[in-house]
Design an enzyme around this catalytic site. Structure first.
Site, PDB file in Angstrom:
ATOM      1  N   MET A  87       3.675   5.033 -12.374  1.00 17.50           N
ATOM      2  CA  MET A  87       2.986   4.154 -13.302  1.00 17.50           C
ATOM      3  C   MET A  87       1.858   4.892 -14.029  1.00 17.50           C
ATOM      4  SD  MET A  87       3.018   1.356 -14.768  1.00 17.50           S
ATOM      5  CE  MET A  87       3.716  -0.102 -14.005  1.00 17.50           C
ATOM      6  N   LYS A  97     -21.519  -7.019  20.696  1.00 17.17           N
ATOM      7  CA  LYS A  97     -20.962  -6.800  22.023  1.00 17.17           C
ATOM      8  C   LYS A  97     -21.616  -7.698  23.079  1.00 17.17           C
ATOM      9  CE  LYS A  97     -19.716  -3.116  25.112  1.00 17.17           C
ATOM     10  NZ  LYS A  97     -18.450  -2.441  25.128  1.00 17.17           N
ATOM     11  N   PHE A 153     -24.470   3.951  17.661  1.00 18.70           N
ATOM     12  CA  PHE A 153     -23.132   4.536  17.576  1.00 18.70           C
ATOM     13  C   PHE A 153     -22.140   3.495  17.074  1.00 18.70           C
ATOM     14  CE2 PHE A 153     -19.025   5.554  19.696  1.00 18.70           C
ATOM     15  CZ  PHE A 153     -18.740   6.678  18.945  1.00 18.70           C
ATOM     16  N   GLN A 154     -21.368   3.864  16.079  1.00 15.50           N
ATOM     17  CA  GLN A 154     -20.348   2.996  15.469  1.00 15.50           C
ATOM     18  C   GLN A 154     -20.933   1.690  14.939  1.00 15.50           C
ATOM     19  OE1 GLN A 154     -16.877   2.882  18.104  1.00 15.50           O
ATOM     20  NE2 GLN A 154     -16.144   4.714  17.046  1.00 15.50           N
ATOM     21  N   GLU A 167      -6.412   0.240  10.990  1.00 23.27           N
ATOM     22  CA  GLU A 167      -6.953  -1.108  10.778  1.00 23.27           C
ATOM     23  C   GLU A 167      -6.546  -1.672   9.423  1.00 23.27           C
ATOM     24  OE1 GLU A 167      -8.690   1.442  11.932  1.00 23.27           O
ATOM     25  OE2 GLU A 167      -9.635   0.835  13.832  1.00 23.27           O
TER      26      GLU A 167
HETATM   27  C1  LIG Z   1      -4.934   2.597  -3.336  1.00 26.67           C
HETATM   28  C2  LIG Z   1      -4.581   2.849  -4.757  1.00 26.67           C
HETATM   29  N1  LIG Z   1      -4.893   4.039  -5.315  1.00 26.67           N
HETATM   30  C3  LIG Z   1      -4.563   4.282  -6.607  1.00 26.67           C
HETATM   31  C4  LIG Z   1      -3.935   3.337  -7.361  1.00 26.67           C
HETATM   32  C5  LIG Z   1      -3.590   3.622  -8.820  1.00 26.67           C
HETATM   33  N2  LIG Z   1      -2.139   3.599  -9.016  1.00 26.67           N
HETATM   34  C6  LIG Z   1      -1.485   2.530  -9.508  1.00 26.67           C
HETATM   35  S1  LIG Z   1       0.157   2.741  -9.592  1.00 26.67           S
HETATM   36  C7  LIG Z   1       0.042   4.318  -9.015  1.00 26.67           C
HETATM   37  C8  LIG Z   1       1.251   5.166  -8.843  1.00 26.67           C
HETATM   38  C9  LIG Z   1       2.102   4.708  -7.728  1.00 26.67           C
HETATM   39  O1  LIG Z   1       3.077   5.686  -7.471  1.00 26.67           O
HETATM   40  P1  LIG Z   1       4.354   5.369  -6.620  1.00 26.67           P
HETATM   41  O2  LIG Z   1       3.953   4.702  -5.351  1.00 26.67           O
HETATM   42  O3  LIG Z   1       5.181   6.572  -6.510  1.00 26.67           O
HETATM   43  O4  LIG Z   1       5.063   4.239  -7.490  1.00 26.67           O
HETATM   44  P2  LIG Z   1       5.804   4.411  -8.911  1.00 26.67           P
HETATM   45  O5  LIG Z   1       4.851   3.969  -9.962  1.00 26.67           O
HETATM   46  O6  LIG Z   1       6.203   5.835  -9.072  1.00 26.67           O
HETATM   47  O7  LIG Z   1       6.961   3.480  -8.801  1.00 26.67           O
HETATM   48  C10 LIG Z   1      -1.293   4.650  -8.763  1.00 26.67           C
HETATM   49  C11 LIG Z   1      -1.761   5.957  -8.284  1.00 26.67           C
HETATM   50  C12 LIG Z   1      -3.651   2.109  -6.738  1.00 26.67           C
HETATM   51  N3  LIG Z   1      -3.072   1.110  -7.390  1.00 26.67           N
HETATM   52  N4  LIG Z   1      -3.961   1.895  -5.436  1.00 26.67           N
END
Ligand SMILES: Cc1ncc(C[n+]2csc(CCOP(=O)(O)OP(=O)(O)O)c2C)c(N)n1
Ligand SMILES: [Mg+2]
Lengths: 586, 166
Positions: free
Chosen positions: A483, A175, A125-126, A63
């Protein structure tokens, strides 16, 4: 179920239809041409009615994917995205998608099934309190208590989603309401006593605004997502050129002013261009056009644009003056506001200022360290731009690759860079790319993603493959949650905790028995989903792989193994002033 | 400073939760909250007392006016208005002497004694924010066993042109 279909076909004479049928009719009425969704017990009646719907239905694999697809569709086309999910877990799975759309002001309407009215509150349920759960992440939501209300509510939902500051709207349909018969018809027009998205322009504000522009010697346009949703690209360009005002944009507004325009300073903020950030610091008039002074843009609030008079144009009055002192708030849709001010703006050349800005641009372009045998991630983005001749529509996940995608691809049209700005949702890129492709079938869509982000909604690749969508997923594989690793490198003494996707040199408590090289094997994974796939490890392989994928009009995954320790620069550390900018190229 | 915000909303299920969630979700405090019907049965009036500086209050009023179910938002503090709060409180009165003191104080504030028990008096008092605060301050030396407050309600002193919030 069979009874239902029989009903529908036999009782032509009877004006009565079911609530479920009202949903389909409401979607048709709203001009929906594609609905994304996932079924379940609480929406069986709607799916039954959907069987005969005149628009396309796309079965997603999660979803969250459905909401991001609707979102990507909306960002790419400007039309509201539509999705349909079941109650309970189906509905809770939409929360991240709704929050993503809400933060970025994206119009979508999400239908959720609900347990029968008489069961609500019984822990049936749900059952989940979807109205309660989604309230803070939607522009509005409705619980439908009677099928007679349904046509009116659907019309209102689309009206609310697409007017004012756009946003997601949830319609929760029990529903029994789906089964209930009604003779209610969709209203001819929607008007709501408490909701007035029309915003008359205040001539006094326009006069003051024009006066500020005409008196400024170092004006700067700071443009955000409101200019995209408000279709203000052309008038913005007219204004900038008439008075020679340089333009910088936020992540949400990439391309609304062409990166190739001599007046473009490209993106501002934490990872924006040096020129844009210097211009903010030096300007004497900052004109914010549908942007909201996000902390990733402003850094240290008290020092942001400290020499400037600040004008803030926004449809959201609560946004004006929310985070930054504003000297003049102009409340209204950006396009009519800019159109109104344009005749009063005197032509100007601001020669000295333009020259200054130009020098910054030349002196501080986006650069990256020399590339040897190892592919630099920035190089991949440049190649995507080059090989697609700048024509690709880009979607991204969140992280370093997202920032490089803003820096090393030049955007020349609005709605061609699609990215989760406000919420920063990993897992957005692929489903958004699929949704965008459904909205703009003839265009080349490229999802630039990370080895982290792609694993958050990989399952949706099947949707691209089965619909034979020509989307190209480029995985910038740096072996890291890059990052986060960058922040740990710069601000946490290189203590790399919980960021290693590759299998080497992990922190002691993350130890794994045996390191594997390519895990998961993205190429095998893509092929298992039916896509074409290739792994590239050398710089000279990048362009040919992209060229083949772009030309094929098939679903492709290209995994680029890139330098594991490249960082995104320039970087203004969080909460800092532009003077503290880190700008290294090594 | 405390602000009294009157908010006319659609009389519909879920609206109260939305308004309260909005204010608390943005980290602001609600000091008192009163909800009731108006002359128009489709409209409810909420009176919200929010402490905060001008910036906080302007955020709260703008965020409220943005809501799809909110018809009008008026910051009563910025205009001539009447505000009232009703409080019911039970004060301990060990002996005759204590009881007399409390009753005397109450009568100074035009408060009514509504019940008397062996060990306590129950007083009903109506006043604006200031008077209520004064009364409670003067009652400090006595032991308040229980207190219930209606929350502030307010009306404008004069009919002014309806400044629609949007
Ligand atoms: C759903 C979610 N969980 C955690 C984060 C925190 N976060 C921001 S950037 C990042 C790293 C992303 O890694 P990758 O997809 O390998 O991209 P890169 O920075 O290596 O290009 C994380 C964990 C986020 N933005 N979104
Ligand atoms: Mg990565």
């Amino acid at each position: 179920m069979n009874d239902k279909t029989a009903d529908k076909t036999t009782d032509q004479a009877q004006p009565q239809k079911t609530g479920a049928q009202c949903v389909i009719d409401g979607l048709v009425e709203a001009g929906c041409d594609v609905l994304f969704g996932y079924p379940g017990g609480a929406v069986l009646d709607i799916f039954n009615a959907l069987y005969d719907a005149p628009f396309q239905f796309v079965l997603t694999r999660h979803e969250q994917g459905a909401v991001h697809m609707a979102d990507g569709y909306a960002r790419a086309t400007g039309k509201p995205g539509c999705c349909l999910v079941t109650s309970g877990p189906g509905a809770t799975n939409t929360v991240t998608g709704l929050a993503t759309a809400y933060m970025d002001g994206i119009p979508l309407v999400c239908f959720t099934g609900q347990v029968a009215l008489n069961m609500i509150g019984n822990d049936a349920f749900q059952e989940a309190d979807v109205i309660g759960i989604t309230r803070p992440v939607t522009k509005h939501n409705f619980l439908v208590r009677d099928a007679d209300e349904l046509p009116g509510i659907i019309a209102k939902a689309f009206y609310i989603a697409t007017t004012g500051k756009p946003g997601p709207v949830v319609i929760d349909i029990p529903k029994n309401v789906q089964k209930q018969k009604t003779a209610a018809q969709p209203p001819k027009t929607v008007s709501m006593r408490a909701y007035h998205p029309d915003m008359p322009i205040n001539p006094a504000e326009i006069a003051q605004f024009a006066d500020l522009i005409n008196r400024a010697s170092r004006p700067l346009l700071y443009v955000g997502g409101g200019a995209v949703s408000g279709g203000a690209s052309d008038v913005l360009s007219a204004l900038a050129h008439k008075a020679n005002i340089p333009v910088c944009t936020t992540l949400m507004a990439m391309g609304v002013f062409s990166d190739n325009d001599p007046l473009s300073l490209r993106m501002l903020g934490m990872h924006g261009s040096v020129a844009a950030n210097y211009a903010v610091d030096h300007c004497d008039l900052l004109i914010s056009v549908g942007a909201r002074f996000d902390d990733r843009v402003t850094g240290k609030i008290s020092a942001f644009a400290s020499k400037a008079t600040i004008v803030h144009i926004d449809i959201d009055r609560s946004s004006i003056g929310k985070s930054v002192r504003t000297d003049l708030g102009v409340h209204g849709y950006v396009k009519p506001v800019l159109e109104a001010v344009l005749p009063f703006v005197l032509a100007a050349d601001h020669a000295e200022w333009i020259e200054q800005v130009q020098r910054w641009k030349e002196r501080f372009p986006f650069t990256y360290p020399e590339q040897g045998d190892v592919i630099m991630p920035q190089f991949v983005i440049e190649q995507i731009d080059a090989v697609s001749k700048g024509q690709a529509v880009i979607t991204t996940d969140v992280g370093q690759h997202q920032m490089w995608a803003t820096q090393f691809f030049r955007y020349t049209r609005p709605r061609n860079f699609i990215s989760s700005g406000g919420l920063g949702t990993m897992g957005f890129g692929l489903p958004a790319c699929i949704g965008a492709q459904f909205g703009r079938k003839d265009e080349l869509m490229v999802c630039i993603t990370g080895d982290g982000g792609i694993q958050m909604n990989f399952q949706e690749l099947v949707v691209a493959v089965e619909h034979q969508l020509p989307i190209v997923v480029v995985i910038i594989n740096n072996g890291f949650l890059g990052m986060v690793r960058q922040w740990q490198e710069l601000f946490y003494g290189r203590r790399y905790s919980g960021v290693m996707l590759s299998q080497h040199e992990r922190a002691p408590n993350e130890h794994i028995p045996e390191a594997k090289k390519y895990l998961p094997d993205f190429v095998m994974m893509a092929e298992a989903h039916g896509a074409c796939a290739r792994r590239v490890t050398k710089p000279e392989e990048v362009a040919p792989a992209l060229a083949e994928a772009f030309a094929s009009r098939k679903t492709w995954v290209i995994e680029c193994i890139v330098s594991p320790d490249a960082n995104v620069y320039p970087m203004i550390p969080p909460g800092s002033h532009v003077a503290e900018m880190i700008n290294r190229t090594v | 400073m405390k602000h009294i915000i009157n908010c006319l909303v659609e009389n519909q299920p879920g609206v109260l939760a939305r308004i309260v969630g909005l204010i608390s979700g943005r980290g602001y405090n609600i000091e008192t909250l009163n909800v009731g019907p108006t002359a128009d049965p489709t409209v409810s009036k909420m009176t919200i007392v929010v402490p905060g500086d001008a910036h906080v209050i302007s955020q709260v009023t703008h965020q409220l006016s943005k809501q799809v179910d909110v018809i009008e938002v008026v910051n009563m503090t910025n205009r001539r208005h009447l505000d009232r709060e009703l409080i019911l409180l039970r004060v301990a009165s060990q002996d005759h002497h204590g009881r007399v003191e409390v009753v005397e104080l109450a009568s100074l504030f035009n408060a009514r004694v509504v019940a008397v028990q062996e060990d306590s008096v129950t007083v009903q008092m109506v006043g604006n924010q200031e008077t209520v605060a004064d009364f409670l301050r003067l009652l400090k030396p006595y032991e308040i066993i229980d207190i219930s407050r209606s929350g502030v309600i307010a009306v404008g002193r004069e009919v002014i042109e309806h400044e629609r919030a949007k």
